[in-house]
Design an enzyme around this catalytic site. Structure first.
Site, PDB file in Angstrom:
ATOM      1  N   LYS A  16     -12.119 117.172 -75.670  1.00 36.00           N
ATOM      2  CA  LYS A  16     -13.003 117.058 -74.509  1.00 36.00           C
ATOM      3  C   LYS A  16     -14.429 117.403 -74.924  1.00 36.00           C
ATOM      4  O   LYS A  16     -14.642 118.173 -75.858  1.00 36.00           O
ATOM      5  CB  LYS A  16     -12.538 117.995 -73.401  1.00 36.00           C
ATOM      6  CG  LYS A  16     -11.186 117.587 -72.852  1.00 36.00           C
ATOM      7  CD  LYS A  16     -10.691 118.531 -71.803  1.00 36.00           C
ATOM      8  CE  LYS A  16      -9.317 118.035 -71.326  1.00 36.00           C
ATOM      9  NZ  LYS A  16      -8.775 118.874 -70.280  1.00 36.00           N
ATOM     10  N   HIS A  42     -12.841 121.180 -69.551  1.00 30.08           N
ATOM     11  CA  HIS A  42     -14.242 120.876 -69.790  1.00 30.08           C
ATOM     12  C   HIS A  42     -15.134 122.093 -69.539  1.00 30.08           C
ATOM     13  O   HIS A  42     -16.149 122.266 -70.204  1.00 30.08           O
ATOM     14  CB  HIS A  42     -14.696 119.702 -68.918  1.00 30.08           C
ATOM     15  CG  HIS A  42     -14.178 118.388 -69.390  1.00 30.08           C
ATOM     16  ND1 HIS A  42     -13.045 117.813 -68.860  1.00 30.08           N
ATOM     17  CD2 HIS A  42     -14.624 117.548 -70.357  1.00 30.08           C
ATOM     18  CE1 HIS A  42     -12.825 116.663 -69.476  1.00 30.08           C
ATOM     19  NE2 HIS A  42     -13.775 116.476 -70.380  1.00 30.08           N
ATOM     20  N   SER A  88     -14.522 114.025 -66.824  1.00 27.05           N
ATOM     21  CA  SER A  88     -14.081 115.384 -66.527  1.00 27.05           C
ATOM     22  C   SER A  88     -13.683 115.436 -65.060  1.00 27.05           C
ATOM     23  O   SER A  88     -14.453 114.997 -64.199  1.00 27.05           O
ATOM     24  CB  SER A  88     -15.215 116.373 -66.790  1.00 27.05           C
ATOM     25  OG  SER A  88     -14.960 117.608 -66.143  1.00 27.05           O
ATOM     26  N   GLY A  90     -13.448 118.129 -63.275  1.00 26.73           N
ATOM     27  CA  GLY A  90     -14.296 119.119 -62.623  1.00 26.73           C
ATOM     28  C   GLY A  90     -15.768 118.773 -62.562  1.00 26.73           C
ATOM     29  O   GLY A  90     -16.457 119.115 -61.596  1.00 26.73           O
TER      30      GLY A  90
END
Length: 119
Positions: A16, A42, A88, A90
């Site tokens: 990531k 992330h 991601s 989030g």
């Protein structure tokens, strides 16, 4: 801000990454790429957003950071290739075109591609 490296990624594998904007008081901001295999989420990559510095340490240097989004990197050094893709959950999808330009500057002899598809 100028002392903060533009790119810090692991040397091999799929992991990531986050695109982070670092700001200094009275200085222009700059976007940096951070990607590490140890980051399960992330947000862990965002925590180390400066020159290997955590946000609290950045603040002591008069800097702050903001996550602009994330994705994944496939780094294959033996083939001199990096592929940027995904998003991601989030932080949303980073601007992979910006990330790709940062990577091209750091790895000028690599083939670097990107796509919005995948996770």
């Amino acid at each position: 801000v100028s002392r903060v490296p533009d790119v810090q990624i692991d040397g091999d594998g799929v992991f990531k990454y986050v695109l982070v904007r670092v700001r200094g008081a009275g200085a222009p901001s700059k976007d940096v790429v951070r990607g590490h295999g140890w980051a399960e989420y992330h947000g862990e990559g965002r925590r180390e957003c400066g020159a290997g510095l955590w946000p609290g340490e950045l603040a002591r240097h008069g800097l702050s950071c903001e996550c602009l989004g994330g994705g994944r990197l496939s780094h294959r050094p033996e083939e001199r290739k990096i592929h940027v893709y995904g998003y991601s959950v989030g932080f949303g999808r980073a601007d992979h075109a910006v990330t790709t330009e940062k990577l091209k500057a750091e790895y000028p002899d690599y083939e670097i591609t990107w796509a919005d598809e995948g996770y």
